[in-house]
Every structure is written in C-alpha cells, then in structure tokens.
Design an enzyme around this catalytic site. Structure first.
Site, short mmCIF file in Angstrom:
data_model
loop_
_atom_site.label_atom_id
_atom_site.label_comp_id
_atom_site.label_asym_id
_atom_site.label_seq_id
_atom_site.Cartn_x
_atom_site.Cartn_y
_atom_site.Cartn_z
CG HIS A 317 40.37 -14.10 -0.50
ND1 HIS A 317 41.63 -13.77 -0.10
CD2 HIS A 317 39.70 -14.80 0.46
CE1 HIS A 317 41.75 -14.30 0.81
NE2 HIS A 317 40.57 -15.10 1.29
CB ALA A 319 43.26 -7.23 4.32
P1 5GP Z 1 39.20 -16.02 3.90
O1 5GP Z 1 38.20 -16.09 2.91
O2 5GP Z 1 40.72 -16.28 3.69
O3 5GP Z 1 38.68 -16.88 5.17
O4 5GP Z 1 39.16 -14.59 4.37
C1 5GP Z 1 39.06 -13.48 3.68
C2 5GP Z 1 39.34 -12.22 4.05
O5 5GP Z 1 38.34 -11.72 4.89
C3 5GP Z 1 40.52 -11.98 5.10
O6 5GP Z 1 41.76 -12.01 4.29
C4 5GP Z 1 40.39 -10.56 5.50
O7 5GP Z 1 41.13 -9.55 4.71
C5 5GP Z 1 38.84 -10.48 5.59
N1 5GP Z 1 38.24 -10.48 6.78
C6 5GP Z 1 38.45 -11.11 8.01
N2 5GP Z 1 37.45 -10.68 8.72
C7 5GP Z 1 36.78 -9.76 8.30
C8 5GP Z 1 35.53 -8.94 8.77
O8 5GP Z 1 35.22 -9.05 10.00
N3 5GP Z 1 35.31 -8.01 7.81
C9 5GP Z 1 35.51 -7.54 6.71
N4 5GP Z 1 35.04 -6.69 5.80
N5 5GP Z 1 36.63 -8.25 6.11
C10 5GP Z 1 36.82 -9.55 7.01
MN MN Z 2 36.45 -16.92 2.57
#
Ligand code: 5GP
Ligand code: MN
Ligand code: MN
Length: 391
Positions: A317, A319
């Site tokens: 989902h 990085a």
């Molecule tokens: P989660 O759903 O686990 O909270 O986060 C999902 C993913 O969002 C993280 O693993 C990271 O790769 C990505 N992410 C975090 N901050 C940002 C952001 O500001 N912009 C983008 N495009 N992706 C982000």
């Molecule tokens: Mn999320």
C-alpha cells in the site's frame, strides 16, 4: 517476486522483500503459528512493525476475524482524482493549499458543526443500539470530512500521463479507533476465558465469525469502511470545489478511484472461503486499480493488479517506514530533509523537528518497493508530488 520463504511455523511465511526488521519478523512468525491461519502469510515489501500484526501484510483465517489484523484505522485508504488539468502553477497551488487548510480540519481537529447525516453510510435507525458506531454516531458527524494526523495527507501531483492528480489519504478517524479498541478488548476477554488458545503476548486476540461478537465486529467494521469512504469523498468534493474556484474552471474531474488498505473480507483462495485480512495492503485482483503511496518527497503509483494468488491477490500500500516515528525525529536532520523537498520544488508540510516522522527519509525507497512486486502489479502511472498537506 517472493524473495524468501520461512518454514519455521505451522504455515510458511512468503516475503516479497529480503529486508525485514526484527519486530515485524517476530509478528509474522506469530501469525504463521495461529491455529486458524490458512495457507501462508504474505509479507509485502513495505512491511514494518504494527500492533500485533505487521503493516504491509496479508493473513487469511478460517472462520476467525482479528481486530488487530485489520488495524486501528479501519477502512484507511486513498481517494485519487485524475483531473483534466495539464499543469498547475505554484502561485495557484499556494492559493489552493491555503483555502484547503481553512476548509478542512487537519490533525486532531473536527468541524464546528455536524456534517450532513445523508452522507453517513447508513442511518442511525439501522444500527444496533449495542454498537460502538451507534454510540459514536453524533461525534462521527463532526469528524466527517476531516483529514486526521500522522501520515494522512492531501497531495497534488503531476502524473506521468500528463495530468494533474489529487490524492487524499485518510481513514475512519476516531470512529474506527473506538471500534478497533473495543473489539480488541472484547476479544481479549473472550480469549482469556478460553485460557488463551493463542499466546497473550502475540496481541492477536480473535473473534469467531460464527459468534455474535464476531458478527457484530464485522458489521461495525463495514460501517467504518463506509464511513472512511464518505470521509474521503466529502474532502474530495470540497477540494475539487476549491481548485475549480481558484482556477476559474468547471468539471475538472476525469476519473475518481477509492482504494482501501485496512480491512478484512471473505474471499475464495486456493478453493476455500477465508477471511483475508489486509493490513496496510491493497487488493490486486486481475484488472484492479491499485494505489501505492511513496512519501511527501517521492513518487506514488497507480498500478493494475495481476491477480497473483500467492499474495492472496494483494500488493503493497506504500513504501513503508524504514524509521519508527521516534527514530526519525531523533536521527534525521530537519535542514537536510527540508533542503531535499525544496530542491524538488515541493510545497511541503515539514516545518519543525516534530514533523520529521513524516519526512521522506523516514520511508523506504519506493522504486525498490515497486520493483519487488512486479509479479503482483503492473505500474501504469507515476505521480510526482507538487504540494503536500499533512495533519
Ligand atoms: P499508512 O496507510 O500505513 O498509514 O501509510 C501508507 C504509506 O503512505 C506509507 O507507507 C508511505 O509510503 C506513504 N506516505 C506517507 N506520507 C506520505 C505523503 O506525504 N505523501 C505520499 N504520497 N505518500 C506518503
Ligand atoms: Mn493508510
Ligand atoms: Mn490511516
């Protein structure tokens, strides 16, 4: 590609990465020892430690649901909007960002007024009076259309398809957390009564999907998924409105997608119906639109699912974290991280040392993460960040 298979537990663990932190590996091993875990555990390349189950993992259970294997932010996901705008200049973007910040509550903030009840996934009268979602319904009306904190964001991006995209990453706000916490505690109580068939230290308390409590959790989980979608939808509507106003344009939307990455669903895999738990993982059936997030300093991707059964038809989902929030704040340099973002010309949300947990340096290299799962997805559009608003 599967880089490694671990066969120590009751069922194997298949990993789409050769790098996994110790804590996440231990959690994967715990999953692989659950008596009801089915076939194998799939670990995506964005894996990192979570509560009980790693984030970036897929586990299928027979007749069992585990609140911690769905995650605290039930229904968290991404709303992606493809616009017909070929570009957008920095001045316009700055004006849009300013208006969004005043129209959409960020961080822990809520609206001053309750939002439209008609936008809720189902009317209050349809919810059981015993439900957490029934009790939290009025509060949830104030949180509808709010971003939340942490890595939730609103982002304007330049697509490799020549169009501007807008992405909203958010979930079910406090409602999902209340449901997750309540059923985690309830499952713990019920498991304790059974003498803990699953070791307490795993933090993976379960509910039988055949029990009343399990059925209640599933109903509430689905409500939260609907609420998370409604939350993203409302923000999307307002962001589109603001963008159209600033640009003096109408009908800028070409496509809209909504993809969730924290949920459980009943699916058939290897000829059996099982409860697939995707925790920080995206469904990637053949032809599905998949959204994979990078970071505020690196690109995100739109991809097409290939329907590979080995990952229960799923992909990563995002990085994924390389540094915990605490470590990121301690070890990254604010000046360096800001310099990186400024050099890329991004209107970013990195202002103080506290924000370092969301700096690009806190996340893995997205291009490598994508490379590691080309058997699960076919990337089609690369999205470079132009402006990022964080909670
Ligand atoms: P989660 O759903 O686990 O909270 O986060 C999902 C993913 O969002 C993280 O693993 C990271 O790769 C990505 N992410 C975090 N901050 C940002 C952001 O500001 N912009 C983008 N495009 N992706 C982000
Ligand atoms: Mn999320
Ligand atoms: Mn979330």
């Amino acid at each position: 590609m599967i880089k490694r298979i671990i066969k120590k537990g009751r069922i194997p663990i298949k990993l789409w990465t050769d790098e996994i932190e110790e804590g996440a590996l231990r959690q994967a091993e715990n999953l692989s020892n659950l008596p009801f875990a089915y076939s194998h555990i799939a670990i995506m390349p964005d894996v990192h430690e979570g509560f009980g189950m790693p984030i970036g993992a897929i586990a299928a259970f027979e007749d069992v649901v585990i609140p911690h294997a769905v995650g605290v932010d039930i229904g968290c996901g991404i709303h992606a909007i493809k616009t017909n705008l070929p570009q957008i200049n920095k001045k316009q973007l700055q004006a849009i960002v300013k208006l969004i910040k005043s129209a959409i509550p960020l961080g822990f903030k809520k609206h001053k007024l309750p939002q439209d009840k008609n936008l809720m996934p189902s009317p209050l009268s349809k919810l059981s009076k015993n439900f957490v979602t029934y009790k939290e319904y009025d509060n949830a009306l104030y949180s509808l259309g709010t971003l939340g904190g942490g890595n939730h964001f609103i982002e304007f991006q330049e697509g490799s398809d020549g169009f501007i995209w807008i992405m909203i990453h958010s979930g079910s706000r406090n409602l999902g957390k209340q449901v997750a916490d309540y059923y985690h505690r309830l499952a713990k109580k019920l498991n304790e009564r059974m003498g803990y068939p699953v070791p307490e230290s795993y933090e993976l308390f379960f509910l039988s999907t055949k029990s009343q409590e399990g059925q209640m959790y599933l109903e509430e989980m689905n409500f939260c998924i609907g609420y998370a979608k409604a939350n993203r939808n409302l923000m999307a509507k307002r962001i589109i409105g603001i963008t159209e106003t600033v640009l003096s344009k109408r009908d800028i939307v070409i496509e809209e997608h909504d993809v969730i990455h924290n949920y459980a669903s009943l699916e058939k895999h290897f000829s059996k119906k099982v409860w697939v738990h995707r925790k920080g993982a995206t469904k990637a059936s053949e032809g599905d639109i998949c959204i994979i997030l990078g970071s505020q300093g690196s690109e995100s991707y739109i991809a097409i699912g290939l329907g590979n059964e080995e990952s229960f038809k799923s992909c990563s989902h995002g990085a994924g974290r390389i540094l915990s929030r605490h470590k990121a704040r301690k070890s990254l340099s604010l000046a360096n991280e800001i310099k990186k973002l400024n050099k890329l010309g991004i209107i970013h949300s990195l202002n103080s040392k506290r924000d370092l947990d969301e700096a690009p340096g806190a996340y893995k290299d997205i291009s490598k993460v994508i490379q590691n799962q080309l058997d699960l997805i076919k990337p089609i559009i690369q999205l470079r960040p132009l402006a990022v608003i964080k909670g």
